[in-house]
Design a protein around this motif. Structure first.
Motif, PDB file in Angstrom:
ATOM      1  N   ALA A 438      38.308  32.357  38.318  1.00  0.00           N
ATOM      2  CA  ALA A 438      37.779  31.298  39.177  1.00  0.00           C
ATOM      3  C   ALA A 438      38.366  29.918  38.868  1.00  0.00           C
ATOM      4  O   ALA A 438      38.775  29.199  39.796  1.00  0.00           O
ATOM      5  CB  ALA A 438      36.254  31.267  39.077  1.00  0.00           C
ATOM      6  N   PRO A 439      38.460  29.483  37.593  1.00  0.00           N
ATOM      7  CA  PRO A 439      39.033  28.151  37.351  1.00  0.00           C
ATOM      8  C   PRO A 439      40.457  28.015  37.868  1.00  0.00           C
ATOM      9  O   PRO A 439      40.828  26.968  38.401  1.00  0.00           O
ATOM     10  CB  PRO A 439      38.967  28.030  35.821  1.00  0.00           C
ATOM     11  CG  PRO A 439      37.839  28.911  35.410  1.00  0.00           C
ATOM     12  CD  PRO A 439      37.919  30.071  36.342  1.00  0.00           C
ATOM     13  N   SER A 440      41.266  29.075  37.726  1.00  0.00           N
ATOM     14  CA  SER A 440      42.648  28.997  38.206  1.00  0.00           C
ATOM     15  C   SER A 440      42.677  28.825  39.720  1.00  0.00           C
ATOM     16  O   SER A 440      43.487  28.057  40.255  1.00  0.00           O
ATOM     17  CB  SER A 440      43.413  30.255  37.808  1.00  0.00           C
ATOM     18  OG  SER A 440      43.420  30.419  36.406  1.00  0.00           O
ATOM     19  N   GLN A 476      40.294  43.365  31.949  1.00  0.00           N
ATOM     20  CA  GLN A 476      39.477  43.717  33.115  1.00  0.00           C
ATOM     21  C   GLN A 476      40.191  43.302  34.401  1.00  0.00           C
ATOM     22  O   GLN A 476      40.459  42.120  34.624  1.00  0.00           O
ATOM     23  CB  GLN A 476      38.118  43.020  33.022  1.00  0.00           C
ATOM     24  CG  GLN A 476      37.230  43.252  34.229  1.00  0.00           C
ATOM     25  CD  GLN A 476      35.889  42.571  34.087  1.00  0.00           C
ATOM     26  OE1 GLN A 476      35.101  42.922  33.207  1.00  0.00           O
ATOM     27  NE2 GLN A 476      35.613  41.598  34.926  1.00  0.00           N
ATOM     28  N   LEU A 477      40.483  44.311  35.254  1.00  0.00           N
ATOM     29  CA  LEU A 477      41.094  44.010  36.548  1.00  0.00           C
ATOM     30  C   LEU A 477      40.032  43.375  37.438  1.00  0.00           C
ATOM     31  O   LEU A 477      38.956  43.943  37.638  1.00  0.00           O
ATOM     32  CB  LEU A 477      41.628  45.285  37.186  1.00  0.00           C
ATOM     33  CG  LEU A 477      42.463  45.104  38.460  1.00  0.00           C
ATOM     34  CD1 LEU A 477      43.693  44.254  38.193  1.00  0.00           C
ATOM     35  CD2 LEU A 477      42.861  46.447  39.047  1.00  0.00           C
ATOM     36  N   THR A 478      40.346  42.216  37.953  1.00  0.00           N
ATOM     37  CA  THR A 478      39.331  41.383  38.602  1.00  0.00           C
ATOM     38  C   THR A 478      39.855  40.849  39.926  1.00  0.00           C
ATOM     39  O   THR A 478      41.045  40.558  40.072  1.00  0.00           O
ATOM     40  CB  THR A 478      38.969  40.204  37.664  1.00  0.00           C
ATOM     41  OG1 THR A 478      38.499  40.735  36.429  1.00  0.00           O
ATOM     42  CG2 THR A 478      37.906  39.312  38.271  1.00  0.00           C
ATOM     43  N   LEU A 479      38.919  40.731  40.890  1.00  0.00           N
ATOM     44  CA  LEU A 479      39.209  40.060  42.163  1.00  0.00           C
ATOM     45  C   LEU A 479      38.386  38.780  42.206  1.00  0.00           C
ATOM     46  O   LEU A 479      37.185  38.792  41.914  1.00  0.00           O
ATOM     47  CB  LEU A 479      38.822  40.952  43.349  1.00  0.00           C
ATOM     48  CG  LEU A 479      38.669  40.237  44.693  1.00  0.00           C
ATOM     49  CD1 LEU A 479      40.019  39.778  45.232  1.00  0.00           C
ATOM     50  CD2 LEU A 479      37.957  41.125  45.717  1.00  0.00           C
ATOM     51  N   GLY A 536      28.873  32.008  44.047  1.00  0.00           N
ATOM     52  CA  GLY A 536      28.108  30.768  44.133  1.00  0.00           C
ATOM     53  C   GLY A 536      28.873  29.650  44.802  1.00  0.00           C
ATOM     54  O   GLY A 536      30.106  29.651  44.865  1.00  0.00           O
ATOM     55  N   GLU A 537      28.097  28.700  45.335  1.00  0.00           N
ATOM     56  CA  GLU A 537      28.675  27.488  45.898  1.00  0.00           C
ATOM     57  C   GLU A 537      28.888  26.483  44.769  1.00  0.00           C
ATOM     58  O   GLU A 537      27.984  26.256  43.954  1.00  0.00           O
ATOM     59  CB  GLU A 537      27.748  26.913  46.964  1.00  0.00           C
ATOM     60  CG  GLU A 537      27.566  27.843  48.158  1.00  0.00           C
ATOM     61  CD  GLU A 537      26.591  27.276  49.185  1.00  0.00           C
ATOM     62  OE1 GLU A 537      26.134  26.120  49.024  1.00  0.00           O
ATOM     63  OE2 GLU A 537      26.261  27.999  50.141  1.00  0.00           O
ATOM     64  N   VAL A 538      30.049  25.888  44.729  1.00  0.00           N
ATOM     65  CA  VAL A 538      30.392  24.978  43.643  1.00  0.00           C
ATOM     66  C   VAL A 538      29.555  23.706  43.758  1.00  0.00           C
ATOM     67  O   VAL A 538      29.442  23.104  44.836  1.00  0.00           O
ATOM     68  CB  VAL A 538      31.895  24.642  43.670  1.00  0.00           C
ATOM     69  CG1 VAL A 538      32.261  23.671  42.542  1.00  0.00           C
ATOM     70  CG2 VAL A 538      32.716  25.924  43.541  1.00  0.00           C
ATOM     71  N   ALA A 552      33.298  24.102  48.312  1.00  0.00           N
ATOM     72  CA  ALA A 552      33.989  25.314  47.892  1.00  0.00           C
ATOM     73  C   ALA A 552      32.962  26.332  47.396  1.00  0.00           C
ATOM     74  O   ALA A 552      31.944  25.967  46.805  1.00  0.00           O
ATOM     75  CB  ALA A 552      35.006  25.015  46.795  1.00  0.00           C
ATOM     76  N   THR A 553      33.252  27.576  47.674  1.00  0.00           N
ATOM     77  CA  THR A 553      32.454  28.684  47.150  1.00  0.00           C
ATOM     78  C   THR A 553      33.414  29.643  46.461  1.00  0.00           C
ATOM     79  O   THR A 553      34.527  29.867  46.958  1.00  0.00           O
ATOM     80  CB  THR A 553      31.714  29.411  48.291  1.00  0.00           C
ATOM     81  OG1 THR A 553      30.851  28.473  48.941  1.00  0.00           O
ATOM     82  CG2 THR A 553      30.903  30.574  47.768  1.00  0.00           C
ATOM     83  N   VAL A 554      33.000  30.189  45.340  1.00  0.00           N
ATOM     84  CA  VAL A 554      33.856  31.152  44.641  1.00  0.00           C
ATOM     85  C   VAL A 554      33.078  32.436  44.386  1.00  0.00           C
ATOM     86  O   VAL A 554      31.845  32.421  44.230  1.00  0.00           O
ATOM     87  CB  VAL A 554      34.379  30.596  43.305  1.00  0.00           C
ATOM     88  CG1 VAL A 554      35.324  29.434  43.512  1.00  0.00           C
ATOM     89  CG2 VAL A 554      33.247  30.209  42.402  1.00  0.00           C
ATOM     90  N   ALA A 555      33.807  33.526  44.354  1.00  0.00           N
ATOM     91  CA  ALA A 555      33.238  34.832  44.004  1.00  0.00           C
ATOM     92  C   ALA A 555      34.218  35.516  43.066  1.00  0.00           C
ATOM     93  O   ALA A 555      35.440  35.348  43.195  1.00  0.00           O
ATOM     94  CB  ALA A 555      33.014  35.680  45.244  1.00  0.00           C
ATOM     95  N   GLU A 556      33.681  36.268  42.116  1.00  0.00           N
ATOM     96  CA  GLU A 556      34.534  36.990  41.170  1.00  0.00           C
ATOM     97  C   GLU A 556      33.866  38.322  40.876  1.00  0.00           C
ATOM     98  O   GLU A 556      32.695  38.354  40.476  1.00  0.00           O
ATOM     99  CB  GLU A 556      34.722  36.173  39.893  1.00  0.00           C
ATOM    100  CG  GLU A 556      35.634  36.837  38.881  1.00  0.00           C
ATOM    101  CD  GLU A 556      36.098  35.873  37.800  1.00  0.00           C
ATOM    102  OE1 GLU A 556      36.618  34.797  38.151  1.00  0.00           O
ATOM    103  OE2 GLU A 556      35.907  36.184  36.607  1.00  0.00           O
ATOM    104  N   VAL A 557      34.586  39.417  41.076  1.00  0.00           N
ATOM    105  CA  VAL A 557      33.985  40.746  40.924  1.00  0.00           C
ATOM    106  C   VAL A 557      34.906  41.660  40.123  1.00  0.00           C
ATOM    107  O   VAL A 557      36.124  41.456  40.066  1.00  0.00           O
ATOM    108  CB  VAL A 557      33.691  41.390  42.302  1.00  0.00           C
ATOM    109  CG1 VAL A 557      32.676  40.571  43.060  1.00  0.00           C
ATOM    110  CG2 VAL A 557      34.966  41.554  43.113  1.00  0.00           C
ATOM    111  N   ARG A 558      34.289  42.682  39.514  1.00  0.00           N
ATOM    112  CA  ARG A 558      35.026  43.706  38.774  1.00  0.00           C
ATOM    113  C   ARG A 558      35.582  44.734  39.747  1.00  0.00           C
ATOM    114  O   ARG A 558      34.831  45.364  40.483  1.00  0.00           O
ATOM    115  CB  ARG A 558      34.098  44.424  37.792  1.00  0.00           C
ATOM    116  CG  ARG A 558      33.589  43.601  36.645  1.00  0.00           C
ATOM    117  CD  ARG A 558      32.511  44.373  35.885  1.00  0.00           C
ATOM    118  NE  ARG A 558      32.964  45.685  35.473  1.00  0.00           N
ATOM    119  CZ  ARG A 558      32.407  46.830  35.857  1.00  0.00           C
ATOM    120  NH1 ARG A 558      31.376  46.837  36.684  1.00  0.00           N
ATOM    121  NH2 ARG A 558      32.861  47.977  35.434  1.00  0.00           N
TER     122      ARG A 558
END
Length: 672
Positions: A438-440, A476-479, A536-538, A552-558
């Protein structure tokens, strides 16, 4: 690698044009970059790949040419005349860090006369872009560019004591190199030292305190092997790269060290005079015999599609320096030369045969049996994920696997363990293996905002590195993706992924709190009983931290969760044979009750007759419902797959759901 045309002629007759020479080498794998006239000479620039350090010298290029043109290679004998005095009475060598310097040799020449180099040597070096200094330093450079083995000449009188010590630097130790810049040395590096100080950085550059000058009379000639990884790390850390470090990073031929040392002494004696002490000081390991490789002749036809006679194969491999230990009609046992560490497999030998035989001798329409490889489950799932994200208007981003400390600490939902830190930053301050994508992506979002790009929908599929005690990190492969849309827009994108992959397990969201996200607008996501990710919404503070101007909204999943649950083969489902009945339900619940919890309760209580639950609306009225309550409106689709459902049975299902919600949340049925 720039080579001198006149210099190459010292090793083999070249009765052809330089253009033809370059063309043939290019067809054999050494790409031709340019040819430029330099005085009465030509400077030919050839691209040498990292697996061919043997071609980082004129002899290596000449060896290739000799094989391609069928000519005999003339290698200088490097014969030296030694004086009576033993080198062991004049110098000593001690290696305290053999892992950084596995082999070190020293020879001593006394009584040299340092002065200008002869014209032929000045011209040779000028052709390849090296400035002449004096007849001793120029010889060390000449031998480096002749055979690829770096050397160094110390002024023996400037050393404090007769002993050379190869060690790691002491705390706070510095060195002024021959470029007259001072470098801070650190533990883990390799230095050459005398009794009191470091006098050179191993494999990279000598020191100013012991450099050869016009007053120099006695020399200590160093020829050694240094750890490629350590030279690479040290050069990057110091920002100091040299022709020597370039070659040590790629590996030198241990068996060729002594020849280079003798060749250097031979030329110094010829050009600067003096006498060579008898013998050589050699410390460290000896060259191990190269392992043999079995070449099955049938594999040549299978991989190249053409027949090459065994005698021709044998000639090609022998001319490249390979030793044929045994051979018969079916196979050969081949021992590669010490300077060709890239020849370790059967297919490497077949490539050599094809390269020298000529790629242009292989017909374009030759039949080569091939078997298509199958995509793995991970490949197919990632391909589907990539398709869904691009179809929804996202662009794929590729960002670095390391981030700086601030980004590393900004968001790390998967672990609290400190990140792994690289000893050498890839970019300035970027030395931490990332624990989240997410930070990247937010950084990429900021970069796009600064360029006034209006449509910034980005996703990335990559590994993150989660530290584990006393073990390698979990990769961990992540999207992850970022969007200008809100929470529901991002949640819809995740639901699209589940639909595309036919994931049956329901997606549940649970409240999640983090300073990066807006309070009440973030969630932890589960698939069945598996943790799936975060969304979540930033928050304003998060946008300020990443210098973002817009929402901005970000999502990160396995992605592993999708690998476990995806059904890539379409499943047959019988079309419903009996009609469904819909019921709308309006429940009054406390403000802190999430819809996801109500939905989960409804699905559990509805039993086999409940086909679907769909959210419709949330209604708030402080006067009618109270300030701490809200009304959730949703629809139920109820169907009996085995018979016609009665209205009473549908009402019973609805009542079961209302009762369960009442028991769990204190919900009150407002209307139905």
């Amino acid at each position: 690698m720039i080579v001198s045309w006149n210099w190459l002629k010292d090793y083999l007759p070249l009765d052809l044009s330089a253009d033809e020479f370059a063309r043939r080498l290019m067809m054999a794998g050494l790409n031709h970059e340019s040819t430029e006239p330099r005085g009465d000479d030509l400077a030919i620039d050839l691209e040498v790949t990292s697996n061919r350090p043997d071609c980082l010298g004129h002899l290596g290029i000449a060896r290739e040419a000799a094989v391609l043109f069928g000519q005999e290679l003339k290698t200088p004998p490097a014969q030296v005349k030694e004086a009576a005095a033993s080198v062991n009475s004049l110098a000593k060598v001690r290696v305290e860090c053999p892992q950084l310097c596995p082999h070190y040799t020293a020879r001593v020449i006394r009584g040299v006369q340092v002065g200008p180099s002869p014209r032929w040597l000045v011209n040779r070096l000028a052709t390849i872009g090296v400035a002449a200094i004096n007849n001793v330093v120029d010889v060390t450079n000449y031998v480096l560019f002749e055979c690829g083995q770096p050397l160094h000449a110390f002024d023996l009188a400037k050393l404090n004591g007769p002993e050379i010590i190869v060690r790691e630097p002491r705390a706070g130790e510095k060195l002024e190199a021959i470029d007259h810049k001072t470098y801070d040395l650190a533990p883990g590096m390799c230095v050459i030292a005398d009794a009191s100080r470091a006098v050179a950085i191993g494999g990279i550059m000598g020191g100013a305190a012991t450099e050869v000058s016009s007053a120099t009379k006695n020399l200590l000639i160093e020829a050694a092997v240094f750890s490629p990884a350590n030279v690479r790390a040290t050069a990057r850390k110091l920002g100091l790269h040299s022709d020597s470090s370039y070659r040590f990073e790629r590996g030198v031929d241990l068996a060729g060290v002594d020849w280079a040392s003798r060749r250097c002494c031979e030329l110094i004696l010829e050009l600067a005079g003096g006498e060579l002490a008898a013998g050589v000081i050699a410390v460290g390991v000896q060259p191990p015999p190269p392992p043999s490789v079995v070449l099955r002749l049938s594999q040549i036809k299978r991989l190249l599609g053409i027949e090459i006679p065994p005698d021709r194969v044998r000639d090609i491999l022998s001319s490249l320096g390979n030793q044929i230990e045994r051979s018969d009609q079916q196979s050969m046992v081949v021992v590669p030369p010490t300077w060709r560490r890239d020849l370790s497999r059967e297919v490497d030998l077949i490539e050599e045969v094809a390269r020298v035989h000529g790629y242009d001798a292989i017909p374009e329409d030759v039949q080569v049996p091939m078997v298509a490889s199958a995509k793995s489950l991970a490949d197919r799932v990632v391909e589907r994920v990539r398709g869904v994200m691009t179809a929804r208007g996202f662009d794929e981003a590729y960002t670095l696997s390391v981030v700086d400390e601030s980004w590393s600490e900004a968001f790390s939902p998967w672990t609290d363990a400190p990140p792994l830190v690289s000893s050498t930053p890839i970019l300035r301050r970027a030395d931490r293996l990332r624990r989240s994508l997410a930070p990247s992506l937010l950084g990429a979002r900021r970069a796009n905002e600064s360029l006034s790009n209006s449509d910034i929908e980005l996703f990335e599929i990559a590994k993150i590195y989660l530290p584990r005690p006393a073990a390698l990190p979990q990769e961990q492969l992540t999207l992850a993706f970022t969007t200008a849309g809100d929470f529901l827009h991002a949640k819809g994108a995740l639901q699209s992924l589940l639909d595309e992959l036919h994931v049956v397990a329901a997606m549940h969201v649970e409240p999640f709190s983090h300073r990066l996200f807006e309070r009440g607008r973030a969630a932890q996501i589960r698939l069945g009983d598996q943790l799936f990710g975060y969304l979540g919404e930033v928050s304003p503070a998060g946008r300020k931290e990443f210098d973002l101007r817009g929402a901005a909204t970000v999502a990160e999943v396995r992605l592993q969760a999708l690998l476990d649950l995806a059904q890539l083969v379409p499943q047959y489902h019988r079309t419903p044979q009996f009609p469904a009945i819909e019921r709308d339900v309006n429940l009054v619940v406390a403000e802190n009750v999430a819809w996801s919890a109500v939905e989960q309760t409804a699905r559990q209580a509805g039993g086999r007759l409940l086909e679907s639950v769909a959210y419709r609306d949330t209604y708030r009225d402080a006067q009618r419902l109270g300030a701490a309550h809200k009304s959730l409106l949703f629809s139920l689709v109820i169907r009996d797959p085995e018979g016609t459902l009665t209205s009473q049975a549908a009402d019973a299902v609805r009542d079961q759901i209302v009762a369960a919600a009442s028991q769990r949340f204190g919900a009150v049925l407002r209307a139905s």
